[in-house]
Write an enzyme that holds these catalytic residues in place. Sequence first.
Site, PDB file in Angstrom:
ATOM      1  N   ASP A   1      -7.297  -1.792   9.695  1.00  0.00           N
ATOM      2  CA  ASP A   1      -7.984  -0.681  10.692  1.00  0.00           C
ATOM      3  C   ASP A   1      -7.898  -1.223  12.157  1.00  0.00           C
ATOM      4  OD1 ASP A   1      -8.263   1.287   8.889  1.00  0.00           O
ATOM      5  OD2 ASP A   1     -10.137   0.495   8.161  1.00  0.00           O
TER       6      ASP A   1
ATOM      7  N   ARG B   1       0.912  -1.210   0.130  1.00  0.00           N
ATOM      8  CA  ARG B   1      -0.072  -0.213   0.144  1.00  0.00           C
ATOM      9  C   ARG B   1       0.821   1.177   0.096  1.00  0.00           C
ATOM     10  NH1 ARG B   1      -5.127   1.528   3.899  1.00  0.00           N
ATOM     11  NH2 ARG B   1      -5.331   3.569   2.845  1.00  0.00           N
TER      12      ARG B   1
ATOM     13  N   ARG C   1      -7.833   0.261  -2.994  1.00  0.00           N
ATOM     14  CA  ARG C   1      -6.573  -0.252  -2.153  1.00  0.00           C
ATOM     15  C   ARG C   1      -6.280  -1.526  -2.283  1.00  0.00           C
ATOM     16  NH1 ARG C   1      -9.501   2.499   2.799  1.00  0.00           N
ATOM     17  NH2 ARG C   1      -9.885   3.721   0.942  1.00  0.00           N
TER      18      ARG C   1
ATOM     19  N   ASP D   1      -5.861  -2.616   3.491  1.00  0.00           N
ATOM     20  CA  ASP D   1      -6.369  -1.727   4.625  1.00  0.00           C
ATOM     21  C   ASP D   1      -6.364  -2.415   5.777  1.00  0.00           C
ATOM     22  OD1 ASP D   1      -7.152   0.798   5.535  1.00  0.00           O
ATOM     23  OD2 ASP D   1      -9.267   0.416   4.955  1.00  0.00           O
TER      24      ASP D   1
END
Length: 178
Positions: A114, A99, A109, A112
């Site tokens: 989180d 990324r 993307r 990701d």
Amino acid sequence: GPTRSTCLVSSRAAPSWQPAYIGLGSNLADPRTQVRRAGAALGSLPAPRLVRLSPLYRSKPFGPVPQPDFVNAVAGVLTQLDSRSLLRELLALERALGRPAEHEHWGPRIIDLDLLVFGRERREEPGLTLPHGGIVERNFVLYPLCDLAPDLDVPGLGGAAELKGRLASEGLECLGDP
């Protein structure tokens, strides 16, 4: 006289293990493979124990940018890192998995990661909000989170299953085991 034994045990206690839940998502370059790779790579973080990866879900993109569907999952880990250190490691892992540091907000993307929930921690500061601010409105987070931890109490927000119950599964398709 009598010999004395020397205590070699350090008086410093090791950091305690904290449960953390991490959202994984991808919509580029074979997203299923990207999410599986990221899930496996979580095991290489300092002091982690990857407990489980949820089933994979396909979801419609969130936000205004036209792009392919996402594949999402949630990982449950135990870690001795504090929340800031864990977040730093996740950002470094995103870069290691391809990324770019500069990317379009809400855009496509390759991966990701989180930090969704970290123990009982609640904080709001630049770059880190716990629990993650988007949990309550994102079915692609709550459905896989409930597959792992339906009884989880999301600090300040309520039970995971109760939060999931408020969201339709619209646009979400379970793809099964990772």
